[in-house]
Motif scaffolding. Structure first.
Motif, PDB file in Angstrom:
ATOM      1  N   HIS A  91       0.855  -1.185   0.000  1.00  0.00           N
ATOM      2  CA  HIS A  91       0.000   0.000   0.000  1.00  0.00           C
ATOM      3  C   HIS A  91       0.892   1.235   0.000  1.00  0.00           C
ATOM      4  CE1 HIS A  91      -2.762  -3.065   1.577  1.00  0.00           C
ATOM      5  NE2 HIS A  91      -3.757  -2.280   1.199  1.00  0.00           N
ATOM      6  N   ALA A  92       0.271   2.367  -0.217  1.00  0.00           N
ATOM      7  CA  ALA A  92       1.011   3.627  -0.155  1.00  0.00           C
ATOM      8  C   ALA A  92       0.104   4.726   0.367  1.00  0.00           C
ATOM      9  CB  ALA A  92       1.569   4.006  -1.519  1.00  0.00           C
ATOM     10  N   LEU A  93       0.706   5.636   1.112  1.00  0.00           N
ATOM     11  CA  LEU A  93       0.032   6.851   1.560  1.00  0.00           C
ATOM     12  C   LEU A  93       0.646   8.015   0.800  1.00  0.00           C
ATOM     13  CD1 LEU A  93      -1.792   8.481   3.582  1.00  0.00           C
ATOM     14  CD2 LEU A  93       0.276   8.694   4.990  1.00  0.00           C
ATOM     15  N   ALA A  94      -0.150   8.673  -0.025  1.00  0.00           N
ATOM     16  CA  ALA A  94       0.308   9.884  -0.703  1.00  0.00           C
ATOM     17  C   ALA A  94       0.050  11.076   0.212  1.00  0.00           C
ATOM     18  CB  ALA A  94      -0.422  10.063  -2.028  1.00  0.00           C
ATOM     19  N   PHE A  95       0.997  12.005   0.223  1.00  0.00           N
ATOM     20  CA  PHE A  95       0.862  13.162   1.127  1.00  0.00           C
ATOM     21  C   PHE A  95       1.552  14.382   0.538  1.00  0.00           C
ATOM     22  CE2 PHE A  95       4.628  10.775   2.411  1.00  0.00           C
ATOM     23  CZ  PHE A  95       5.607  11.755   2.505  1.00  0.00           C
ATOM     24  N   LEU A  96       1.144  15.539   1.030  1.00  0.00           N
ATOM     25  CA  LEU A  96       1.788  16.805   0.717  1.00  0.00           C
ATOM     26  C   LEU A  96       2.652  17.207   1.897  1.00  0.00           C
ATOM     27  CD1 LEU A  96      -1.398  18.530  -0.720  1.00  0.00           C
ATOM     28  CD2 LEU A  96       0.632  17.942  -2.066  1.00  0.00           C
ATOM     29  N   ALA A  97       3.861  17.693   1.615  1.00  0.00           N
ATOM     30  CA  ALA A  97       4.797  18.060   2.675  1.00  0.00           C
ATOM     31  C   ALA A  97       5.268  19.501   2.469  1.00  0.00           C
ATOM     32  CB  ALA A  97       6.001  17.113   2.671  1.00  0.00           C
ATOM     33  N   ASP A  98       5.376  20.237   3.580  1.00  0.00           N
ATOM     34  CA  ASP A  98       5.866  21.610   3.501  1.00  0.00           C
ATOM     35  C   ASP A  98       7.223  21.784   4.171  1.00  0.00           C
ATOM     36  OD1 ASP A  98       5.294  21.483   6.199  1.00  0.00           O
ATOM     37  OD2 ASP A  98       3.838  23.121   6.205  1.00  0.00           O
ATOM     38  N   GLY A  99       7.907  20.680   4.453  1.00  0.00           N
ATOM     39  CA  GLY A  99       9.196  20.739   5.119  1.00  0.00           C
ATOM     40  C   GLY A  99       9.117  20.591   6.618  1.00  0.00           C
ATOM     41  N   ARG A 100       7.911  20.700   7.170  1.00  0.00           N
ATOM     42  CA  ARG A 100       7.712  20.595   8.617  1.00  0.00           C
ATOM     43  C   ARG A 100       6.621  19.588   8.982  1.00  0.00           C
ATOM     44  NH1 ARG A 100       7.864  25.589   6.865  1.00  0.00           N
ATOM     45  NH2 ARG A 100       5.589  25.709   6.843  1.00  0.00           N
ATOM     46  N   ASP A 101       5.559  19.556   8.172  1.00  0.00           N
ATOM     47  CA  ASP A 101       4.411  18.715   8.465  1.00  0.00           C
ATOM     48  C   ASP A 101       3.846  18.204   7.143  1.00  0.00           C
ATOM     49  OD1 ASP A 101       2.525  17.370   9.932  1.00  0.00           O
ATOM     50  OD2 ASP A 101       1.507  19.160  10.705  1.00  0.00           O
TER      51      ASP A 101
ATOM     52  N   ALA B  89       0.066  16.836   4.916  1.00  0.00           N
ATOM     53  CA  ALA B  89      -1.377  16.674   4.769  1.00  0.00           C
ATOM     54  C   ALA B  89      -1.601  15.438   3.915  1.00  0.00           C
ATOM     55  CB  ALA B  89      -1.996  17.900   4.107  1.00  0.00           C
ATOM     56  N   ALA B  90      -2.319  14.467   4.460  1.00  0.00           N
ATOM     57  CA  ALA B  90      -2.569  13.223   3.724  1.00  0.00           C
ATOM     58  C   ALA B  90      -3.459  13.497   2.516  1.00  0.00           C
ATOM     59  CB  ALA B  90      -3.215  12.192   4.645  1.00  0.00           C
ATOM     60  N   VAL B  91      -3.164  12.813   1.406  1.00  0.00           N
ATOM     61  CA  VAL B  91      -3.950  12.937   0.178  1.00  0.00           C
ATOM     62  C   VAL B  91      -4.823  11.714  -0.028  1.00  0.00           C
ATOM     63  CG1 VAL B  91      -3.829  13.080  -2.339  1.00  0.00           C
ATOM     64  CG2 VAL B  91      -2.297  14.477  -0.934  1.00  0.00           C
ATOM     65  N   GLY B  92      -4.248  10.530   0.074  1.00  0.00           N
ATOM     66  CA  GLY B  92      -5.035   9.328  -0.151  1.00  0.00           C
ATOM     67  C   GLY B  92      -4.224   8.066   0.021  1.00  0.00           C
ATOM     68  N   VAL B  93      -4.927   6.966   0.195  1.00  0.00           N
ATOM     69  CA  VAL B  93      -4.314   5.649   0.356  1.00  0.00           C
ATOM     70  C   VAL B  93      -4.600   4.821  -0.884  1.00  0.00           C
ATOM     71  CG1 VAL B  93      -4.371   3.494   1.675  1.00  0.00           C
ATOM     72  CG2 VAL B  93      -4.514   5.692   2.863  1.00  0.00           C
ATOM     73  N   THR B  94      -3.592   4.125  -1.375  1.00  0.00           N
ATOM     74  CA  THR B  94      -3.760   3.223  -2.509  1.00  0.00           C
ATOM     75  C   THR B  94      -3.240   1.839  -2.149  1.00  0.00           C
ATOM     76  OG1 THR B  94      -1.634   3.942  -3.422  1.00  0.00           O
ATOM     77  CG2 THR B  94      -3.612   5.018  -4.268  1.00  0.00           C
TER      78      THR B  94
ATOM     79  N   LEU C 261      -4.237   2.397  11.517  1.00  0.00           N
ATOM     80  CA  LEU C 261      -2.974   2.120  10.826  1.00  0.00           C
ATOM     81  C   LEU C 261      -2.592   3.293   9.930  1.00  0.00           C
ATOM     82  CD1 LEU C 261      -1.967  -1.305   9.373  1.00  0.00           C
ATOM     83  CD2 LEU C 261      -1.372   0.792   8.183  1.00  0.00           C
ATOM     84  N   VAL C 262      -3.567   3.864   9.234  1.00  0.00           N
ATOM     85  CA  VAL C 262      -3.288   5.040   8.391  1.00  0.00           C
ATOM     86  C   VAL C 262      -2.764   6.185   9.244  1.00  0.00           C
ATOM     87  CG1 VAL C 262      -4.301   6.759   6.848  1.00  0.00           C
ATOM     88  CG2 VAL C 262      -4.989   4.359   6.668  1.00  0.00           C
ATOM     89  N   ALA C 263      -3.338   6.352  10.429  1.00  0.00           N
ATOM     90  CA  ALA C 263      -2.873   7.411  11.325  1.00  0.00           C
ATOM     91  C   ALA C 263      -1.427   7.180  11.744  1.00  0.00           C
ATOM     92  CB  ALA C 263      -3.781   7.498  12.549  1.00  0.00           C
ATOM     93  N   ALA C 264      -1.059   5.918  12.000  1.00  0.00           N
ATOM     94  CA  ALA C 264       0.318   5.609  12.392  1.00  0.00           C
ATOM     95  C   ALA C 264       1.295   5.900  11.254  1.00  0.00           C
ATOM     96  CB  ALA C 264       0.424   4.150  12.824  1.00  0.00           C
TER      97      ALA C 264
ATOM     98  N   LEU D  79      11.624  17.609   3.665  1.00  0.00           N
ATOM     99  CA  LEU D  79      11.003  17.249   2.394  1.00  0.00           C
ATOM    100  C   LEU D  79       9.833  18.175   2.081  1.00  0.00           C
ATOM    101  CD1 LEU D  79      10.549  15.268  -0.002  1.00  0.00           C
ATOM    102  CD2 LEU D  79       9.136  13.907   1.562  1.00  0.00           C
ATOM    103  N   THR D  80       9.712  18.584   0.815  1.00  0.00           N
ATOM    104  CA  THR D  80       8.582  19.413   0.378  1.00  0.00           C
ATOM    105  C   THR D  80       7.957  18.826  -0.876  1.00  0.00           C
ATOM    106  OG1 THR D  80       9.982  20.865  -0.981  1.00  0.00           O
ATOM    107  CG2 THR D  80       9.585  21.530   1.312  1.00  0.00           C
ATOM    108  N   GLY D  81       6.667  19.123  -1.064  1.00  0.00           N
ATOM    109  CA  GLY D  81       5.959  18.724  -2.262  1.00  0.00           C
ATOM    110  C   GLY D  81       5.133  17.466  -2.076  1.00  0.00           C
ATOM    111  N   LEU D  82       4.632  16.938  -3.179  1.00  0.00           N
ATOM    112  CA  LEU D  82       3.847  15.708  -3.172  1.00  0.00           C
ATOM    113  C   LEU D  82       4.789  14.515  -3.112  1.00  0.00           C
ATOM    114  CD1 LEU D  82       1.029  14.352  -3.508  1.00  0.00           C
ATOM    115  CD2 LEU D  82       1.401  14.455  -5.975  1.00  0.00           C
ATOM    116  N   ALA D  83       4.504  13.588  -2.220  1.00  0.00           N
ATOM    117  CA  ALA D  83       5.359  12.419  -2.028  1.00  0.00           C
ATOM    118  C   ALA D  83       4.487  11.259  -1.587  1.00  0.00           C
ATOM    119  CB  ALA D  83       6.441  12.710  -0.986  1.00  0.00           C
ATOM    120  N   SER D  84       5.111  10.101  -1.371  1.00  0.00           N
ATOM    121  CA  SER D  84       4.341   8.954  -0.904  1.00  0.00           C
ATOM    122  C   SER D  84       5.197   8.063  -0.026  1.00  0.00           C
ATOM    123  CB  SER D  84       3.788   8.141  -2.087  1.00  0.00           C
ATOM    124  OG  SER D  84       4.825   7.641  -2.898  1.00  0.00           O
ATOM    125  N   ALA D  85       4.528   7.381   0.891  1.00  0.00           N
ATOM    126  CA  ALA D  85       5.162   6.415   1.780  1.00  0.00           C
ATOM    127  C   ALA D  85       4.693   5.029   1.369  1.00  0.00           C
ATOM    128  CB  ALA D  85       4.783   6.699   3.229  1.00  0.00           C
TER     129      ALA D  85
END
Length: 352
Positions: A151-161, A163-168, A200-203, A217-223
């Motif tokens: 699975h992957a969690l896509a998120f937006l990063a501003d270098g400090r925190d 915002a989750a975008v979605g789970v695939t 689990l998504v919260a973790a 890290l900044t920009g759109l990324a995924s875990a």
């Protein structure tokens, strides 16, 4: 735009395009040639807002740094990529932050069956092999095998925190020599059973936020994670917009706009999960296409190769997208569409 393919739909959308030399997944890009292309594009048209990097740079933070000295980089810095994509540094960072992550080593392993061989900065899964008794070659490492579904969690990063975008959810499309080759991804429908439990998504979200804070890290990324029941392991961070854009970019706020805003320090709300599920499947060539014929491509096909261009057996031919009432339905429709497309190309007699 600069890329390795020059697909027909890319050329139809891009104001200007340059074709880079190289082969996807084959290793480092030619930095001098790439910089020349970027310089040429910047000099022959409107002043660009900046450069957004895709895949192919994960093992080249030095090249990212060179690009950043000449053009405005919108996304992960060279330092962030170096911290996240060096396997030993990343494993140490995960250990320090108490994030579950498989063991890694650059040395020989006692039980090769318990390990995988991976290439530094590799993407798409094609670089992953079973480990052997020998020490990994330069530019490669061994990672302990762990069980789980991808699975992957896509998120937006501003270098400090973040915002989750979605789970695939992801799946593999193995070939004889590439057993872990990336096959595709699916996002669940809004009202269907979630792909992963909220806890689990919260973790995973907390882990990604900790890594963003540690690396800037900044920009759109995924875990990318593997999930086995209630247990999970963070496999890697992809510090860039990735393949799941094909299923995630269905929100009111375009994800590329949100990527740029996040790099500039603003975490935008991209909107709710769409009401239907969506899947994107890589359609790999099952034979050599030499050349690809003129074709009236269906609307659900992306990354369409230009008529007259060659596509080698085993290479990505195109991407097939589909929506459905839930994740299983969308994935099945994408498979049926890919099968019909291969049959149609085969009936044209263009393979050899």
């Amino acid at each position: 735009m600069v890329d390795l393919f020059g697909d027909a739909d890319t050329l139809a959308l891009a104001g200007r395009h340059r074709l880079a030399a190289g082969r996807f997944g084959a290793g480092r890009l030619d930095g001098d040639a790439l910089l020349a292309h970027l310089d040429d594009l910047a000099a022959t048209g409107p002043t660009p807002l900046g450069i957004v990097l895709g895949s192919g740079f994960e093992d080249a933070p030095d090249l990212i740094a060179r690009i950043a000295t000449r053009h405005r980089l919108l996304g992960a810095s060279a330092d962030a990529v170096a911290a996240l994509k060096d396997p030993i540094r990343f494993a140490s960072l995960c250990e320090r932050l108490a994030i579950p992550h498989p063991a890694v080593t650059r040395g020989a392993v006692a039980d090769p069956k318990a390990w995988l061989l991976k290439r530094d900065g590799g993407s798409g899964g094609s670089h992953i092999r079973a480990a052997t008794a020998a020490a990994p070659p330069p530019g490669a490492y061994c990672q302990a095998r762990v069980r789980g579904n991808a699975h992957a969690l896509a998120f937006l990063a501003d270098g400090r925190d973040i915002a989750a975008v979605g789970v695939t959810a992801q799946w593999s499309d193995p070939s004889r020599i590439r057993p872990f080759r990336y096959g595709g991804a699916v996002e669940q429908a809004r009202d269907a059973t979630p792909l992963l439990p909220p806890a689990l998504v919260a973790a995973v979200t907390r882990a990604a936020a900790a890594l963003v804070s540690a690396t800037g890290l900044t920009g759109l990324a995924s875990a990318d994670i593997l999930v086995d029941g209630g247990a999970w392991w963070l496999m890697e961070i992809n510090p860039r917009p990735g393949a799941t854009l094909d299923v995630l970019d269905r929100r009111p706020e375009p994800l590329l706009s949100a990527h740029v805003a996040a790099h500039l320090g603003r975490l935008l709300s991209v909107g709710d999960v769409p009401v239907d599920a969506a899947a994107a499947r890589i359609c790999y060539a099952t034979t050599d296409y030499a050349p690809v014929p003129p074709l009236d491509w269906p609307d659900h096909v992306r990354d369409r190769p230009r008529a007259g261009s060659p596509v080698a057996r085993g290479a990505p031919l195109c991407t097939v997208v589909a929506t459905g009432r839930d994740a299983s339905d969308a994935r099945a429709i994408s498979q049926a569409r890919a099968d019909r497309l291969r049959a149609r190309l085969g009936s044209q007699g263009v393979h050899r």
